[in-house]
Design an enzyme around this catalytic site. Structure first.
Site, PDB file in Angstrom:
ATOM      1  N   GLU A 186      -0.501   4.493 -12.688  1.00 47.39           N
ATOM      2  CA  GLU A 186      -1.844   4.770 -12.152  1.00 47.39           C
ATOM      3  C   GLU A 186      -2.463   5.941 -12.907  1.00 47.39           C
ATOM      4  OE1 GLU A 186      -1.855   5.223  -7.898  1.00 47.39           O
ATOM      5  OE2 GLU A 186      -0.922   3.285  -7.579  1.00 47.39           O
ATOM      6  N   HIS A 220      -5.587   2.119  -5.216  1.00 49.07           N
ATOM      7  CA  HIS A 220      -4.903   3.149  -4.412  1.00 49.07           C
ATOM      8  C   HIS A 220      -5.874   3.808  -3.420  1.00 49.07           C
ATOM      9  CE1 HIS A 220      -1.134   5.907  -4.429  1.00 49.07           C
ATOM     10  NE2 HIS A 220      -1.674   5.884  -3.225  1.00 49.07           N
ATOM     11  N   ALA A 259      -5.414   6.010   1.440  1.00 54.12           N
ATOM     12  CA  ALA A 259      -5.737   7.239   2.171  1.00 54.12           C
ATOM     13  C   ALA A 259      -7.198   7.637   2.015  1.00 54.12           C
ATOM     14  CB  ALA A 259      -4.864   8.374   1.652  1.00 54.12           C
ATOM     15  N   ALA A 286       0.861  -1.193   0.000  1.00 54.30           N
ATOM     16  CA  ALA A 286       0.000   0.000   0.000  1.00 54.30           C
ATOM     17  C   ALA A 286       0.894   1.239   0.000  1.00 54.30           C
ATOM     18  CB  ALA A 286      -0.923  -0.011   1.214  1.00 54.30           C
ATOM     19  N   ALA A 287       2.110   1.094  -0.576  1.00 56.35           N
ATOM     20  CA  ALA A 287       3.054   2.222  -0.563  1.00 56.35           C
ATOM     21  C   ALA A 287       3.160   2.838  -1.959  1.00 56.35           C
ATOM     22  CB  ALA A 287       4.401   1.745  -0.056  1.00 56.35           C
ATOM     23  N   ARG A 288       4.008   2.263  -2.799  1.00 51.02           N
ATOM     24  CA  ARG A 288       4.137   2.724  -4.178  1.00 51.02           C
ATOM     25  C   ARG A 288       4.339   1.511  -5.073  1.00 51.02           C
ATOM     26  NH1 ARG A 288       1.894   6.500  -2.814  1.00 51.02           N
ATOM     27  NH2 ARG A 288       2.431   8.705  -2.960  1.00 51.02           N
TER      28      ARG A 288
HETATM   29  C1  MLT Z   1      -0.081   9.490  -0.224  1.00 49.59           C
HETATM   30  O1  MLT Z   1       0.999   9.617  -0.797  1.00 49.59           O
HETATM   31  O2  MLT Z   1      -0.480  10.303   0.604  1.00 49.59           O
HETATM   32  C2  MLT Z   1      -0.920   8.296  -0.512  1.00 49.59           C
HETATM   33  O3  MLT Z   1      -0.392   7.499  -1.476  1.00 49.59           O
HETATM   34  C3  MLT Z   1      -2.363   8.609  -0.680  1.00 49.59           C
HETATM   35  C4  MLT Z   1      -2.834   9.226  -1.948  1.00 49.59           C
HETATM   36  O4  MLT Z   1      -2.161   9.959  -2.590  1.00 49.59           O
HETATM   37  O5  MLT Z   1      -3.970   8.976  -2.335  1.00 49.59           O
END
Ligand code: MLT
Length: 312
Positions: A260, A278, A281, A229-231
């Site tokens: 993406e 994604h 957040a 759930a990072a990149r």
């Molecule tokens: C972020 O970098 O804050 C997360 O990947 C969340 C997002 O951008 O949707």
């Protein structure tokens, strides 16, 4: 009067903050690079999430721009070095979506261990797959967290009720170990070999090279699952797909992709991969907090010369 552009969808709490502070604000989303180049000279501040890519050409046209705020953590969509050269401060909103992202990673862990997406899909179809679906418990397992910043640390706390053995591989942990007595710092190879679940929460490498490829996947337990759930470019997607197909590892739950929005991806239709778009957040709570932080930070730069959470 200062003028700010919000170029990605975000909570309208941001425009309210600008209105209250006497800053003119336009919300225009879905702009192409050229459209942004055409209008950016009017603005003193810019608020983005991840959809807008702030390129060197946009920055070259941004003659009045003083501040860019990213409502979120990652600034990989902004040419930060070029912004700095042009005297534009780039800020993010650390902590604003930490809990949301850690909870999504936790949800992905549980979804993968208990095969929730497959159970949901087949039950909706009237197939009673009870015998075919046997889950695995999180309790007493080893969770390897790669990238022990705010989100990784939060995840380590979320699993603490499950008697989980938490391994991390963190250069900076030594000085902070007293704060985290429940985690053990190990080498990357030890983390790969010992973990039942590996969850990624670090930053992608600047050169875009994946941190994990086939060689690393081969060192993992065949029963292990990967959570990202990072990149997207932290784990090589093609190698991950092969590792799932060849049984090198048991499963993966992936929220982030090398490109993406992901319209095509090698992992699509792999039954051992759970995929989400994604969403880390994307909670009601976090979207308000990051919009609020980003708007206040830009207003502070423009009106008070105060810069916080600067990343460039
Ligand atoms: C972020 O970098 O804050 C997360 O990947 C969340 C997002 O951008 O949707």
């Amino acid at each position: 009067m200062y003028k700010v552009l919000i170029s990605d969808a975000m909570s309208n709490v941001a425009d309210q903050i600008f209105n209250d502070k006497g800053i003119e604000v336009d919300v225009i989303t879905g702009l192409s690079e050229q459209e942004l180049i055409n209008i950016i000279p009017e603005y003193d501040g810019l608020l983005v999430r991840s959809a807008t890519t702030v390129t060197a050409d946009i920055l070259a046209a941004a003659t009045k721009l003083k501040a860019i705020a990213r409502a979120g953590a990652g600034v990989d969509n902004i040419d930060c070095a070029r912004a700095r050269e042009n005297g534009v401060v780039v800020m993010n909103t650390p902590g604003g979506n930490t809990n949301a992202t850690a909870e999504h990673a936790f949800a992905l862990i549980m979804a993968a261990l208990r095969k929730i997406p497959f159970a949901d899909e087949t039950t909706h179809k009237g197939e009673w797959q009870k015998k075919a679906i046997k889950g695995v418990e999180l309790s007493k397992k080893t969770l390897g967290i790669v990238g022990f910043g705010n989100i990784g640390a939060r995840l380590s706390h979320l699993v603490s009720g499950f008697d989980v053995n938490v391994l991390v591989c963190s250069k900076s942990l030594e000085s902070r170990q007293a704060e985290f007595p429940h985690v053990t710092n190990v080498s990357f190879d030890e983390l790969l070999a010992q973990s039942d679940i590996i969850s990624f929460h670090g930053k992608a490498a600047a050169d875009g090279k994946p941190l994990v490829n086939k060689e690393h996947l081969a060192k993992m337990k065949s029963s292990a699952i990967i959570i990202n759930a990072a990149r997207g470019n932290m784990v090589d997607e093609s190698d991950l797909n092969d590792a799932l197909n060849e049984g090198l590892i048991a499963g993966a739950a992936i929220d982030v992709f090398s490109t993406e929005p992901a319209k095509e991806n090698v992992l699509f239709n792999n039954p051992k991969a759970i995929l989400t778009p994604h969403l880390g957040a994307s909670t009601a709570e976090a979207s308000i907090v990051v919009a609020e932080m980003a708007a206040n930070q830009v207003a502070d730069v423009l009106q008070n010369n105060v810069e916080i959470h600067v990343v460039n």
